[in-house]
Motif scaffolding. Sequence first.
Motif, PDB file in Angstrom:
ATOM      1  N   GLU A 152       0.826  -1.212   0.000  1.00  0.00           N
ATOM      2  CA  GLU A 152       0.000   0.000   0.000  1.00  0.00           C
ATOM      3  C   GLU A 152       0.858   1.260   0.000  1.00  0.00           C
ATOM      4  OE1 GLU A 152      -3.852  -1.803   2.495  1.00  0.00           O
ATOM      5  OE2 GLU A 152      -2.221  -0.746   3.521  1.00  0.00           O
ATOM      6  N   ALA A 181      -0.409   7.202  -7.256  1.00  0.00           N
ATOM      7  CA  ALA A 181      -1.718   7.757  -6.899  1.00  0.00           C
ATOM      8  C   ALA A 181      -2.411   8.414  -8.090  1.00  0.00           C
ATOM      9  CB  ALA A 181      -1.556   8.762  -5.757  1.00  0.00           C
ATOM     10  N   GLU A 182      -1.658   9.165  -8.900  1.00  0.00           N
ATOM     11  CA  GLU A 182      -2.261   9.854 -10.055  1.00  0.00           C
ATOM     12  C   GLU A 182      -2.784   8.858 -11.085  1.00  0.00           C
ATOM     13  OE1 GLU A 182       0.120  12.846 -11.868  1.00  0.00           O
ATOM     14  OE2 GLU A 182       0.599  13.852  -9.983  1.00  0.00           O
ATOM     15  N   ARG A 210       2.375   1.714  -3.360  1.00  0.00           N
ATOM     16  CA  ARG A 210       1.288   1.995  -4.312  1.00  0.00           C
ATOM     17  C   ARG A 210       0.942   3.490  -4.338  1.00  0.00           C
ATOM     18  NH1 ARG A 210      -4.487   1.544  -4.095  1.00  0.00           N
ATOM     19  NH2 ARG A 210      -5.366   0.677  -6.029  1.00  0.00           N
ATOM     20  N   THR A 211       1.233   4.220  -3.243  1.00  0.00           N
ATOM     21  CA  THR A 211       0.927   5.657  -3.220  1.00  0.00           C
ATOM     22  C   THR A 211       1.737   6.421  -4.268  1.00  0.00           C
ATOM     23  OG1 THR A 211       2.597   6.110  -1.504  1.00  0.00           O
ATOM     24  CG2 THR A 211       0.363   5.606  -0.749  1.00  0.00           C
ATOM     25  N   LYS A 215       9.356   3.499  -3.628  1.00  0.00           N
ATOM     26  CA  LYS A 215       8.401   4.588  -3.923  1.00  0.00           C
ATOM     27  C   LYS A 215       9.032   5.632  -4.834  1.00  0.00           C
ATOM     28  CE  LYS A 215       6.019   6.640  -0.720  1.00  0.00           C
ATOM     29  NZ  LYS A 215       5.667   7.260   0.567  1.00  0.00           N
ATOM     30  N   GLU A 237      -5.919   7.196  -9.715  1.00  0.00           N
ATOM     31  CA  GLU A 237      -7.070   8.110  -9.788  1.00  0.00           C
ATOM     32  C   GLU A 237      -7.597   8.209 -11.214  1.00  0.00           C
ATOM     33  OE1 GLU A 237     -10.100  10.551  -8.873  1.00  0.00           O
ATOM     34  OE2 GLU A 237      -8.841   9.413  -7.464  1.00  0.00           O
TER      35      GLU A 237
END
Length: 635
Positions: A84, A91-92, A87-88, A174, A95
């Motif tokens: 998780e 984010a774009e 995975r951020t 990340k 979305e």
Amino acid sequence: MILACHNLSKSFGDQVIVKDGSFHIENHEKAALVGINGAGKSTILKMIVGQLSPDAGTVVLTKGKTLGYLAQHQEMESGNTIYEEVRTAKAEVIEMEKQIRTIEIELPSLSGDALETRLATYQRLTSAFEHADGYAYKSELTGVLKGLGFTEEEFTKPVDSLSGGQKTRVSLGKLLLTKPDVLLLDEPTNHLDMNSIAWLETYLLNYPGAVLIVSHDRYFLNRVVTKVIEVEQGQLHTYMGNYSDFAVKKEQLREARLKEYLNQQREIKHQEAVIEKLRSFNREKSIKRAESREKMLDKMTLVDKPMEINTDIHLKLEPSRISGNDVLSVKGLSKAFPPQTLFTDISFEIKRGEHVAIIGDNGTGKTTLLKILNNVIQADSGSFTLGANVEIGYYDQEHHVLHMDKTIFEEISDDYPTLTNTQIRNMLAAFLFTGDDVFKLIGDLSGGERGRVSLAKLMLSNANFLILDEPTNHLDITSKEILERALNDYTGTVLYVSHDRYFINQTATRILELTGNTFVNYIGNYDYYLEKKDLLTPAVSTAASEDAPAQVSESKLSWQEQKEEQARIRKRQNDLKKTEERISVLETRNGEIDELMMQEEVYTNSVKCQELAKEKTANEAELEELYEKWEELAE
């Protein structure tokens, strides 16, 4: 040019980090920022990202470009799992995917202008989604996490429960997935095993943006960077090439500067002696000439003396007594921490004078094996035997042998009272403790500093069998080079665990890879291991599926095959050398014949001419064969 630092200056009190330092990074360029510990490398990165303000100078990032920064230490309390959290970074994209799915549900119920407007939005989103490689983002997430050493079972671990090193790996994952235009990485390989470092090398080599790396991992820098920026005594110097190129050029420049400095010093002393002599004549003309020379000296631009470098310190390790030829014999050793089995029924021997490196993935049991050999923990089964007159010197990362209430200097001098102050200070300087540092209390030191003190003590011991667990951790490059030279000169036996491939390449004569719960032998350094690993992999996988005695037999067979191949290589090298020498002799003789044939007493003598011509023809024929032989051997 995507990033430029112009005339940067930064000080903390009396400590100058950088003064009027400038460098730039081109688009797509991979560069390294190197220097001794405390030189200011991390400070420069923090100035680039805006966490610190320079005292003077500017940092310029091309308009519209993005920076990504990996610090050495990470704080991460998000409540997310590993997957998780990583995975951020997408984010774009996530979305966008969500909006696309929403529109797909809406479209069947729309008509007219509303349908046209929504379709236009849908086309724009799907185009952007494809451009961002949105359809592959899940596999990309998994690939990066596995590349950095996480198993799928670990994906659901909460990040709050991770160690500092694991959090750094998550942060690195990340950062890579956000794909900034410029990556700034501060010691990215510190918490990675060899497979993960190799994966990161490949990733960065193919990375479309620019990369600036701070690292002490010389093998990693050799593979990745094409430019090296050195921080030295507040100055920034740029060298083109990888780390090895930098090291050669730096030494050449240092020698040139030292020569220039010494020549100028000799000239100054000569001029001063002349001036003194002219003044001693006590004549008006002589005094004027002396004054003229003094003015010339005053106008001279002085050359700074090159910095004395720690590599000038040579540590000499010598065992107090010689061990027997058989140093260590391990038979049928097994260890497990249920449910995990580390190794099963391993057997190997170490002979006097060998320098053996143990390598393998994190968690395979390398450190555990060293602890068993030092009776820190017990094996589940099996045994090991030390040879005659073997005295172990053990370096572990927990540093149990230090006294918290002593100073660094006392820690050494109390254990080795016969050493002079100079000898103790030289040893400590080699491990980065200079000046008043030697009077710091052990209890006030960081883990890395305690490790360096432990290593210094071990280097002074009378041990003839050194067992070292990650000896280069927390050492800068200069200290690593000093340790490498010391171990290479050491006539005793060394067994160590390390992830430092450059260090292994410089010091190992043999490698034991812990893989599939057993050992595979490689007779050579790290480059040799890489060369032969692919050839031996089928043998290893076959052995892993059979019983333990078969594993040992297969391993020994591989070892024997390598010894035979090394003998073949040596023979080919000798044959090649002899061939080259014979070619040189014949070519030289043919040159002599050509010169003789031009001499009147020879070219007017038909018998002599025939003899020389016949000799040259024979030489040419032999040379033809030798050239072909040389080509075969050279291949």
